[in-house]
Design a protein around this motif. Structure first.
Motif, PDB file in Angstrom:
ATOM      1  N   PRO A  12      -8.590  -2.828  -6.044  1.00 25.54           N
ATOM      2  CA  PRO A  12      -9.195  -3.664  -5.001  1.00 25.54           C
ATOM      3  C   PRO A  12      -8.202  -4.631  -4.348  1.00 25.54           C
ATOM      4  N   GLY A  13      -7.126  -4.977  -5.028  1.00 23.09           N
ATOM      5  CA  GLY A  13      -6.094  -5.821  -4.444  1.00 23.09           C
ATOM      6  C   GLY A  13      -5.080  -5.048  -3.625  1.00 23.09           C
ATOM      7  N   TRP A  15      -5.790  -1.904  -2.026  1.00 27.19           N
ATOM      8  CA  TRP A  15      -6.419  -1.177  -0.923  1.00 27.19           C
ATOM      9  C   TRP A  15      -6.396  -1.922   0.409  1.00 27.19           C
ATOM     10  N   PRO A  16      -6.709  -3.208   0.480  1.00 25.02           N
ATOM     11  CA  PRO A  16      -6.724  -3.849   1.806  1.00 25.02           C
ATOM     12  C   PRO A  16      -5.380  -3.783   2.533  1.00 25.02           C
ATOM     13  N   PHE A  17      -4.265  -4.056   1.840  1.00 23.11           N
ATOM     14  CA  PHE A  17      -2.995  -4.012   2.559  1.00 23.11           C
ATOM     15  C   PHE A  17      -2.493  -2.584   2.724  1.00 23.11           C
ATOM     16  N   LEU A  18      -2.805  -1.692   1.791  1.00 22.23           N
ATOM     17  CA  LEU A  18      -2.439  -0.294   1.972  1.00 22.23           C
ATOM     18  C   LEU A  18      -3.144   0.259   3.216  1.00 22.23           C
ATOM     19  N   ARG A  19      -4.435  -0.026   3.341  1.00 29.68           N
ATOM     20  CA  ARG A  19      -5.196   0.437   4.505  1.00 29.68           C
ATOM     21  C   ARG A  19      -4.606  -0.134   5.794  1.00 29.68           C
ATOM     22  N   GLU A  20      -4.266  -1.423   5.795  1.00 33.44           N
ATOM     23  CA  GLU A  20      -3.694  -2.068   6.981  1.00 33.44           C
ATOM     24  C   GLU A  20      -2.363  -1.424   7.372  1.00 33.44           C
ATOM     25  N   ILE A  21      -1.507  -1.200   6.402  1.00 36.17           N
ATOM     26  CA  ILE A  21      -0.180  -0.629   6.668  1.00 36.17           C
ATOM     27  C   ILE A  21      -0.300   0.807   7.154  1.00 36.17           C
ATOM     28  N   ASP A  35      -9.198   7.853   3.834  1.00 34.54           N
ATOM     29  CA  ASP A  35     -10.306   7.160   3.190  1.00 34.54           C
ATOM     30  C   ASP A  35      -9.847   6.594   1.842  1.00 34.54           C
ATOM     31  N   GLU A  36     -10.613   5.666   1.344  1.00 36.91           N
ATOM     32  CA  GLU A  36     -10.213   4.938   0.141  1.00 36.91           C
ATOM     33  C   GLU A  36     -10.037   5.835  -1.076  1.00 36.91           C
ATOM     34  N   THR A  37     -10.920   6.793  -1.258  1.00 39.55           N
ATOM     35  CA  THR A  37     -10.821   7.666  -2.433  1.00 39.55           C
ATOM     36  C   THR A  37      -9.521   8.464  -2.412  1.00 39.55           C
ATOM     37  N   ARG A  38      -9.211   9.062  -1.272  1.00 32.28           N
ATOM     38  CA  ARG A  38      -7.974   9.842  -1.176  1.00 32.28           C
ATOM     39  C   ARG A  38      -6.746   8.940  -1.336  1.00 32.28           C
ATOM     40  N   ALA A  39      -6.780   7.767  -0.730  1.00 32.37           N
ATOM     41  CA  ALA A  39      -5.654   6.840  -0.850  1.00 32.37           C
ATOM     42  C   ALA A  39      -5.442   6.433  -2.311  1.00 32.37           C
ATOM     43  N   LEU A  44      -2.371   5.748  -7.014  1.00 33.42           N
ATOM     44  CA  LEU A  44      -2.417   5.535  -8.462  1.00 33.42           C
ATOM     45  C   LEU A  44      -2.122   6.864  -9.151  1.00 33.42           C
ATOM     46  N   VAL A  45      -0.844   7.158  -9.267  1.00 32.69           N
ATOM     47  CA  VAL A  45      -0.392   8.486  -9.689  1.00 32.69           C
ATOM     48  C   VAL A  45      -0.500   8.671 -11.199  1.00 32.69           C
ATOM     49  N   PRO A  46      -0.798   9.904 -11.623  1.00 34.19           N
ATOM     50  CA  PRO A  46      -0.855  10.195 -13.059  1.00 34.19           C
ATOM     51  C   PRO A  46       0.557  10.373 -13.631  1.00 34.19           C
TER      52      PRO A  46
END
Length: 162
Positions: A12-13, A15-21, A35-39, A44-46
């Motif tokens: 949640p911390g 996503w907002p700047f990742l989405r903006e960038i 979209d958020e799920t794909r991002a 958040l890589v395994p």
């Protein structure tokens, strides 16, 4: 500031700047309308990948980076990484600290080199940062990126032996 391994609770911390960038469309080769799920799945890589965050004393996420093998199999000794600093935290040395941290992490994990496959040539702050941290431009993809205001611009391949 502390740099540490990211947890699902950090999303949640991030996503907002990742989405903006990403939605600005001027530095990342991701779909601008991701979209958020794909991002989240892409960021958040395994394992063997790693995602880290830089947080302030209050735990606010200021930046994040992810590192994975650049290739599979016989190419997995070269790391690849992506970095994002929250625009509100830009210009404070956070990107430099995060870059140095991830380079050390790559060395610790046994990688022999790090390669960035697609640094947008017009992202001059990033190019200057990576050069200052020891990366060289080893390739150029002419017109490899559709910049929203500058049209087709080059993508740079940057590399550093570790």
């Amino acid at each position: 500031m502390q740099i540490r391994t990211a947890t699902a609770g950090d999303w949640p911390g991030i996503w907002p700047f990742l989405r903006e960038i990403v939605s600005a469309g001027d530095t990342y080769t991701w779909p601008r309308d991701i979209d958020e799920t794909r991002a989240r799945d892409m960021w958040l890589v395994p394992p063997p990948g790693r995602t880290v965050v830089a947080v302030d004393d209050d735990g606010t996420v200021l930046a994040s980076a992810k590192m994975t093998p650049n290739q599979l199999g016989p190419g997995d000794h070269v790391a690849n990484a992506s970095f994002m600093v929250a625009p509100a935290a830009a210009g404070q040395g956070i990107g430099r600290a995060l870059g140095a941290y991830v380079l050390d992490l790559a060395r610790t994990d046994g990688y022999h080199a790090m390669q960035f496959n697609a640094v947008v040539a017009t992202n001059t702050r990033a190019v200057a940062l990576w050069r200052s941290l020891g990366f060289d431009v080893v390739g150029r993809i002419p017109d490899g990126f559709r910049h929203p205001t500058q049209g087709h611009v080059d993508l740079l391949v940057m590399y550093q032996r570790l």
